[in-house]
Design an enzyme around this catalytic site. Structure first.
Site, PDB file in Angstrom:
ATOM      1  CG  HIS A 140      -6.442   1.789   5.124  1.00  2.00           C
ATOM      2  ND1 HIS A 140      -6.076   2.772   6.011  1.00  2.00           N
ATOM      3  CD2 HIS A 140      -5.359   0.964   4.988  1.00  2.00           C
ATOM      4  CE1 HIS A 140      -4.821   2.564   6.391  1.00  2.00           C
ATOM      5  NE2 HIS A 140      -4.373   1.473   5.791  1.00  2.00           N
ATOM      6  N   GLY A 180       2.653  -0.972   4.457  1.00  2.07           N
ATOM      7  CA  GLY A 180       2.545   0.432   4.124  1.00  2.07           C
ATOM      8  C   GLY A 180       3.871   1.052   3.747  1.00  2.07           C
ATOM      9  N   GLY A 181       4.399   1.908   4.610  1.00  2.52           N
ATOM     10  CA  GLY A 181       5.615   2.672   4.314  1.00  2.52           C
ATOM     11  C   GLY A 181       6.787   1.840   3.842  1.00  2.52           C
ATOM     12  CD  GLU A 231      -3.860  -2.025   7.620  1.00  2.00           C
ATOM     13  OE1 GLU A 231      -2.679  -1.835   7.335  1.00  2.00           O
ATOM     14  OE2 GLU A 231      -4.769  -1.267   7.268  1.00  2.00           O
ATOM     15  CG  ASN A 247      -1.772   1.240   1.315  1.00  2.00           C
ATOM     16  OD1 ASN A 247      -1.888   1.995   0.345  1.00  2.00           O
ATOM     17  ND2 ASN A 247      -2.379   1.469   2.466  1.00  2.00           N
ATOM     18  CD1 TRP A 248       4.100   1.496  -2.534  1.00  2.00           C
ATOM     19  CD2 TRP A 248       4.258   2.739  -4.389  1.00  2.00           C
ATOM     20  NE1 TRP A 248       5.210   1.064  -3.232  1.00  2.00           N
ATOM     21  CE2 TRP A 248       5.325   1.820  -4.374  1.00  2.00           C
ATOM     22  CE3 TRP A 248       4.141   3.615  -5.460  1.00  2.00           C
ATOM     23  CZ2 TRP A 248       6.282   1.756  -5.397  1.00  2.00           C
ATOM     24  CZ3 TRP A 248       5.085   3.556  -6.482  1.00  2.00           C
ATOM     25  CH2 TRP A 248       6.147   2.641  -6.453  1.00  2.00           C
ATOM     26  CD  GLU A 289      -3.869   5.738   6.389  1.00  5.18           C
ATOM     27  OE1 GLU A 289      -2.798   5.557   6.987  1.00  5.18           O
ATOM     28  OE2 GLU A 289      -3.978   5.673   5.145  1.00  5.18           O
ATOM     29  N   GLY A 307       1.607   2.691  11.579  1.00  7.76           N
ATOM     30  CA  GLY A 307       2.565   3.796  11.594  1.00  7.76           C
ATOM     31  C   GLY A 307       3.251   4.058  12.926  1.00  7.76           C
ATOM     32  CB  SER A 362       3.919  -1.004  12.426  1.00  9.43           C
ATOM     33  OG  SER A 362       3.402   0.272  12.710  1.00  9.43           O
TER      34      SER A 362
END
Length: 248
Positions: free
Chosen positions: A103, A230-231, A172, A14-15, A105, A178, A209
């Site tokens: 998600h 993610g990141g 999640e 997931n960019w 977010e 994060g 994470s």
């Protein structure tokens, strides 16, 4: 007690809101790695970039086993007066094969379980595979109502949906995203087990994470069917490291 088995694993990148056309060059390293990776027959990689990169990424990955997905979609099946929105048909038209729905977010800015359910139905109708996100907040975890929260999200989000072959459930925990924190192995095993018992035949992946630093801990939990990353997925070296370590 927990041990990774030699099974089919999903690695969803997931960019988020990241990347321009030059960012696609980072895929070269992943493509080169995956061609010679001994476990590639047991591995499904899906990149979910911003909508602006879906078509270009799809063309770049066209001759590979790596798939492309979107990060969200509108619930409407047809075109309409929804400025700034993109529906499932439009995403598939530019090369998406998967879509992330639910998600945290997006839930945080007003996406309800009912809207999520409509989005999943629309996406399945268009032939997209679903990465359906669920998770509890830190406050809900402290109140020990994690299972109650997840059960509600699943019941409403997957209401009248029986297509378990084309839906991946991504657990999640919101408090983990994060932060670098992840659930302890026993707790995570029990939550994944709970989700699978309530939703038989669904694959369940973990997100929150996920990194090269904690993958050795996560891989010990044998009921996880993969990861939503993610990141760390934005860096090809970290992404490759996560995949490799998952099988060692």
């Amino acid at each position: 007690m927990y041990q990774m088995t030699n099974k089919y694993m999903h690695f969803i990148a997931n960019w988020k809101m990241f990347g321009g056309l030059n960012s696609l060059n980072s895929l070269n390293k992943v493509l080169k790695f995956f061609k010679t990776f001994k476990k590639n027959k047991f591995t499904k990689i899906v990149y979910c970039p911003p909508n602006t990169l879906i078509q270009a990424m799809s063309k770049k990955l066209a001759n590979s086993q790596i798939k492309v997905g979107a990060q969200n979609c509108h619930a409407a099946d047809n075109y309409g007066a929804f400025t700034g929105s993109v529906n499932s048909f439009m995403l598939k038209n530019v090369g998406a094969q998967y879509v992330i729905i639910g998600h945290s977010e997006n839930r945080e800015i007003g996406e309800t379980d009912k809207i999520i359910n409509l989005k999943i139905k629309s996406a399945l109708k268009c032939g997209l595979k679903i990465i359906f996100c669920i998770g509890e907040t830190l406050q809900e975890r402290k109140k020990k109502i994690t299972k109650k929260v997840l059960n509600k999200q699943i019941s409403l989000g997957l209401s009248r949906i029986k297509d378990n072959k084309n839906v991946l459930i991504a657990y999640e925990p919101i408090w983990s995203i994060g932060t670098g924190m992840i659930p302890n192995p026993k707790e995570l095993f029990e939550v994944i087990n709970f989700i699978k018992k309530k939703n038989k035949n669904y694959k369940v992946i973990y997100g929150g994470s996920v990194s090269p630093k904690n993958i050795n801990q996560l891989k010990l939990i044998d009921n996880i069917d993969g990861y939503l990353i993610g990141g760390a997925s934005q860096d090809p070296n970290k992404f490759i490291d996560i995949i490799k370590k998952s099988y060692i």
